[in-house]
Write an enzyme that holds these catalytic residues in place. Structure first.
Site, short mmCIF file in Angstrom:
data_model
loop_
_atom_site.label_atom_id
_atom_site.label_comp_id
_atom_site.label_asym_id
_atom_site.label_seq_id
_atom_site.Cartn_x
_atom_site.Cartn_y
_atom_site.Cartn_z
CB ALA A 1 -2.06 -4.47 8.85
CB CYS A 2 -3.74 -7.19 4.26
SG CYS A 2 -5.26 -6.73 5.10
CB THR A 3 -4.73 -2.16 5.42
OG1 THR A 3 -4.64 -2.51 6.81
CG2 THR A 3 -5.98 -2.79 4.82
CG ASN B 1 -1.68 -1.40 1.23
OD1 ASN B 1 -2.46 -1.69 0.33
ND2 ASN B 1 -1.37 -2.23 2.21
#
Ligand code: NAD
Length: 503
Positions: free
Chosen positions: A301-303, A273
């Site tokens: 976190a994937c984000t 991201n």
């Protein structure tokens, strides 16, 4: 290793769970029974000499038994009025909250995040159950006019039947909750395979649902290896839909299996991201936003923010502020150690992930990058404690800029202007979240329209989501068909029907 076992399946109400016990045992939950020899050890990543949890190693036969139980239980569950299903979910949410401290402590021991993050996650799981429980009272479907005389058209949503859920370790109770709750309120029965590294947190969710009165067989848990338990779940023709969160590599493999038998599949996968920081932003505020996105949750976190593009006028001031912010994220034991307070940043989840973070930073430096902070100085005896790292002076196509690291590492690159920055943010195989730090409404609005990501954050960290709004990515981050969370989550777990009624 310490070994004073508290068997979760044996704990009558579990509300007395104490935070000072040093071991707990997870079991499969199949047809309302806690089963399986707990033979797999998991250590505490912040204290590698300490056993955190024991869990069973599931087999294809366990998956078969769980799916059989779910298949038998599903029709009666779907026939229950939706408000009655919702009441059970809401009661389970209340139970999670009443057990918040104990569950959070277990979560820290098996995953490594800080106690504050773990408490927040347990609260989130509780809120998710309450939110979807309340939807039991909400009308679904529409009444539409017909071109035919004396005819009414209505639409209905029907449950898929038995659904499979496969979840990762980084939000070990929140993700199982945000997949299970919309599945259950829609009238589906569930078989879930939690991540091997974090069997306990999902077991707490199962325990709360059982204690809240969920009928036997409606929610089943099978622990074990992805390529055994997860694969068996994906291939079983009785599984009408599979919702997966995890790495892109595993997700795309599962998609092929599900597509081959034309079953529904939902994938939420990796991210890389990017955040664009423009000259007109406040450098200190932007540094706080980026640090929270990059180093919060240990960057796992994937984000998480993992690449930042800055315009020349703010670069120096922003980098200095970011390095200062990074210093506040000192890694340590999320529960505190030897009487000290809990760490500001938790441990990396495993030795493998720790070595992956280390290799990513070392590799970038060997290729000529400057490491502004986050010098790693040695062993892991005191835990998998990785310092918050800021890299700069990298080429745009360096692996540290293009590939997911999944640790507290951020790369900062200079771009000449807004357009170049937007193009750089979009130049990725992933598209989960993207952010911009700016005081310009014009740039913020344009970025929201043109950034290629499922979630856009203006002056806010890329990580961190509300539970009542759609979540999901584009490109290799997601199947980009069905969204998770909020009311949109119901779409994946139901199919639409149109009914013509004449009089
Ligand atoms: P992973 O893909 O290794 O594992 C995820 C789950 O899949 C685990 O339960 C694992 O046991 C199972 N699995 C592994 N191999 C399998 C196979 N062959 N068949 C079936 N199941 C299998 O991911 P992880 O290491 O647990 O989690 C980290 C990854 O998850 C990162 O890439 C991260 O970006 C991603 N993630 C994405 C989101 C999102 O919403 N997009 C959220 C959290 C994490």
């Amino acid at each position: 290793m310490t070994s004073t076992a508290t068997d979760l399946s044996q704990t009558p109400t579990h509300s007395e769970t104490s935070t000072d016990r040093d071991l707990i045992t997870a079991r499969h939950l199949i047809n309302g029974e806690w089963l399986g020899a707990a033979d797999t050890e998991r250590i505490n990543p912040a204290r590698p000499g300490e056993l955190a949890v024991l869990s069973p190693t599931g087999t294809a036969a366990d998956v078969d038994a769980a799916i059989s139980a779910a298949t038998a239980a599903q029709p009666a569950w779907a026939a229950l009025p939706a408000p009655a299903r919702g009441a059970i979910l809401m009661a389970a949410g209340d139970l999670l909250l009443s057990r918040q401290a104990a569950i959070a402590a277990d979560l820290v021991r098996e995953e490594g995040k800080t106690l504050a993050e773990a408490k927040g996650e347990v609260k989130r799981a509780s809120d998710v159950l309450r939110f979807f429980g309340s939807l039991g009272w909400a009308a679904t479907g529409e009444v539409l006019p017909s071109g035919l005389p004396d005819t009414t058209i209505t639409t209905r949503r029907e449950p898929l039947g038995v659904v499979g859920l496969i979840t990762p370790w980084n939000f070990p109770i929140a993700i199982p909750a945000w997949k299970s709750a919309p599945a259950l309120i829609s009238g589906n029965a569930v078989v879930i395979k939690p991540a091997e590294l974090t069997p306990l947190s999902a077991t707490h969710l199962a325990r709360a649902l059982q204690d809240a009165g969920l009928p036997a067989g409606v929610f089943n848990v099978v622990h074990g290896k992805g390529r055994v338990v997860g694969d068996a779940l994906a291939r079983d023709p009785r599984i009408a839909g599979l919702s997966f969160t995890g790495s892109t590599k595993v997700g795309l493999g599962l998609q092929e299996i599900l597509n081959a038998r034309r079953a529904r599949v939902q994938l939420e996968m990796g991210g890389k991201n990017g955040v664009l920081v423009l000259d007109d932003a406040d450098a200190r505020k932007a540094a706080k936003v980026v640090a929270a996105g990059a180093f919060g949750l240990t960057g796992q976190a994937c984000t998480a923010t993992s690449r930042v593009y800055v315009t020349p006028g703010i670069r120096e001031e922003f980098l200095a502020a970011l390095v200062e912010e990074a210093a506040a994220y000192t890694p340590g034991d999320g529960l505190g150690r030897d009487g000290s307070s809990p760490a500001a940043m938790g441990a990396v989840v495993s030795r493998q992930q720790f070595e992956q973070d280390q290799a990513a930073v070392r590799g970038a430096v060997e290729r000529g990058a400057t490491l502004l902070c986050g010098e790693y100085d040695g062993g892991t005896d005191a835990g998998y404690l990785f310092p918050a790292a800021v890299l700069t002076d990298l080429p745009f196509d360096d692996a540290a800029v293009t590939e997911e690291i999944f640790g507290p590492v951020v790369a900062v690159l200079e771009v000449p202007d807004y357009e170049a920055g937007l193009a750089a943010v979009n130049d990725s195989r992933y598209g989960l979240t993207a952010g911009i730090c700016t005081d310009s409404l014009a740039f913020a609005t344009d970025f929201a329209a043109r950034a290629q990501a499922g979630v856009i954050k203006v002056n806010r960290p890329t990580a961190g989501l509300d539970l009542n709004v759609p979540f999901g990515g584009v490109k290799d981050s997601s199947t980009n068909t069905f969204r998770e969370q909020g009311k949109s989550a119901l779409d994946f777990f139901t199919w639409g029907k149109t009914v013509y009624t004449g009089v």
